[in-house]
Design an enzyme around this catalytic site. Sequence first.
Site, mmCIF file in Angstrom:
data_model
loop_
_atom_site.group_PDB
_atom_site.id
_atom_site.type_symbol
_atom_site.label_atom_id
_atom_site.label_comp_id
_atom_site.label_asym_id
_atom_site.label_seq_id
_atom_site.Cartn_x
_atom_site.Cartn_y
_atom_site.Cartn_z
ATOM 1 N N ASN A 210 0.853 -1.197 0.000
ATOM 2 C CA ASN A 210 0.000 0.000 0.000
ATOM 3 C C ASN A 210 0.890 1.248 0.000
ATOM 4 O OD1 ASN A 210 0.570 0.837 2.847
ATOM 5 N ND2 ASN A 210 -0.273 -1.207 3.211
ATOM 6 N N PRO A 305 -2.067 -12.262 10.296
ATOM 7 C CA PRO A 305 -2.365 -12.095 11.724
ATOM 8 C C PRO A 305 -2.597 -10.617 12.042
ATOM 9 C CG PRO A 305 -0.020 -12.509 11.378
ATOM 10 C CD PRO A 305 -0.691 -12.706 10.054
ATOM 11 N N ASP A 306 -3.471 -10.324 12.997
ATOM 12 C CA ASP A 306 -3.699 -8.936 13.413
ATOM 13 C C ASP A 306 -2.727 -8.627 14.553
ATOM 14 O OD1 ASP A 306 -4.713 -6.538 14.620
ATOM 15 O OD2 ASP A 306 -6.485 -6.838 13.382
ATOM 16 N N ILE A 307 -1.720 -7.818 14.234
ATOM 17 C CA ILE A 307 -0.623 -7.581 15.186
ATOM 18 C C ILE A 307 -1.125 -6.848 16.423
ATOM 19 C CG2 ILE A 307 1.621 -6.436 15.465
ATOM 20 C CD1 ILE A 307 1.866 -6.721 12.319
ATOM 21 N N PHE A 323 -4.241 3.090 14.966
ATOM 22 C CA PHE A 323 -4.620 4.103 13.978
ATOM 23 C C PHE A 323 -5.694 3.486 13.086
ATOM 24 C CE2 PHE A 323 -2.058 8.002 13.468
ATOM 25 C CZ PHE A 323 -1.160 7.834 14.505
ATOM 26 N N LYS A 337 -13.247 -0.177 15.448
ATOM 27 C CA LYS A 337 -11.898 -0.769 15.569
ATOM 28 C C LYS A 337 -11.394 -0.690 17.007
ATOM 29 C CE LYS A 337 -10.454 -0.507 10.823
ATOM 30 N NZ LYS A 337 -9.814 0.198 9.744
ATOM 31 N N LYS A 341 -10.743 -4.354 18.462
ATOM 32 C CA LYS A 341 -9.331 -4.709 18.658
ATOM 33 C C LYS A 341 -8.897 -4.535 20.108
ATOM 34 C CE LYS A 341 -8.027 -3.749 13.862
ATOM 35 N NZ LYS A 341 -6.894 -4.318 13.131
#
Length: 398
Positions: A210, A305-307, A323, A337, A341
């Site tokens: 990105n 994976p979601d760090i 963020f 989020k 999260k």
Amino acid sequence: MLSLTNKHILLGITGGIAAYKCAELARLFIKAGAQVRVVMTRAATEFVTPLTMQALTSNRVHIDLLDAEAEAGMGHIELARWADLILIAPATADFLARMTHGRADDLLSTLILATPAPVAVAPAMNQGMWADAATQANLQVLGQRQVHIFGPDSGEQACGDVGAGRMIEPLALSAACAELFATGFLAGKHVVLTGGPTREAIDPVRFLSNHSSGKMAYALAAEAVAAGARVTLISGPVSLPTPKDVTRIDVVSARQMLDATLDIVGEADIFIGVAAVADYRPEDSAIEKIKKHADTMQLTLVKNPDIISTVANLADKPFVVGFAAETEKLIEHGKEKLQKKNLDLLFANNATDTFNSDAVAVTVISADGEQAIKPGSKQTVARLLLQEIAQRLPAAKK
Ligand code: PMT
């Protein structure tokens, strides 16, 4: 910590004889690692030439409010946002009076109204003008508005009078400016950040990624150091220099970023996920370069994976800040989020404006509600965001 490294200083010169000292002042700022842009009033150009200041700073000098050439490049609002500090030196009695009244009738006075950055003045004038009740009343009002007032010194003046009103010497002035950045509000804290993009390999020469430049994360890392923190920055591939005193760990993929994070995060007081992590990666990365045979090809992607969620669900978690870059429903998606999260705080920004830009507009979202931060350079905003974090720390951990 006293440092002007990477600071953006906008030096405003008004029309007094002490203007000649600004050449030395600009040189000292640059020697200390700052970037300097100069704005002069018309009267100032009678005392020192714009060419001198341009040659010393390697930047065009700005004089007029309505300047078609500047508007195409760095117009007055961009200048106001670019600055981490505006210093008016010398500040004449007339300019101080105009500041007090919030006038916006030339470029410099307009910038002062528009900027989110701190403003400092170094008064310089005849001793009688300095002692006058009107000048003293103006100074009092400016002080109440958090304008920093450096000097003046006393001594013999250019007009032959002796008394208070000399601009303080460039060396003392540059040291006073450096002190403004010596906040230390994160002293003793270890801040771990992720930044930049990740790259997910398709084959040895191609990847999914990105537009993240790393600028936001690197600005936060530099400002965290300036605030006294120990800083570890886990960085995806970007072309930025490592900020002074930051420990940088380079990674490429999301899985490498997770591994590097888990290696260090146990020592962290604060974790800030600034990285634009690829949500998906190709299921298989080809060992050899994929050849072009068919007209179409399909890639199967699997979730990364979601760090940040992994960190936020650790038993002994640090204060976790995320963020969110969104193209629509910024606050709504940001709140989702934050909750999903399990974050302590979230900074929401507009994806279309923020990627690879030098300026940013951020809304702070917490369980208590949301609050917009005044837009500015990533460095100025980074400092404000770290203050937001610091204010909330004691309630959360360590
Ligand atoms: O690098 P710049 O050009 O300066 O741009 C800055 C930025 C736009 C990249 C930055 O300000 C920003 O918004 N970063 C988050 C980008 C984003 O949209 O993230 P997200 O919504 O996909 O993820 C939300 C949070 O989860 C982020 O803190 C992200 O780091 C984290 N995350 C996401 C996915 C994943 N697999 N692991 C994560 O840790």
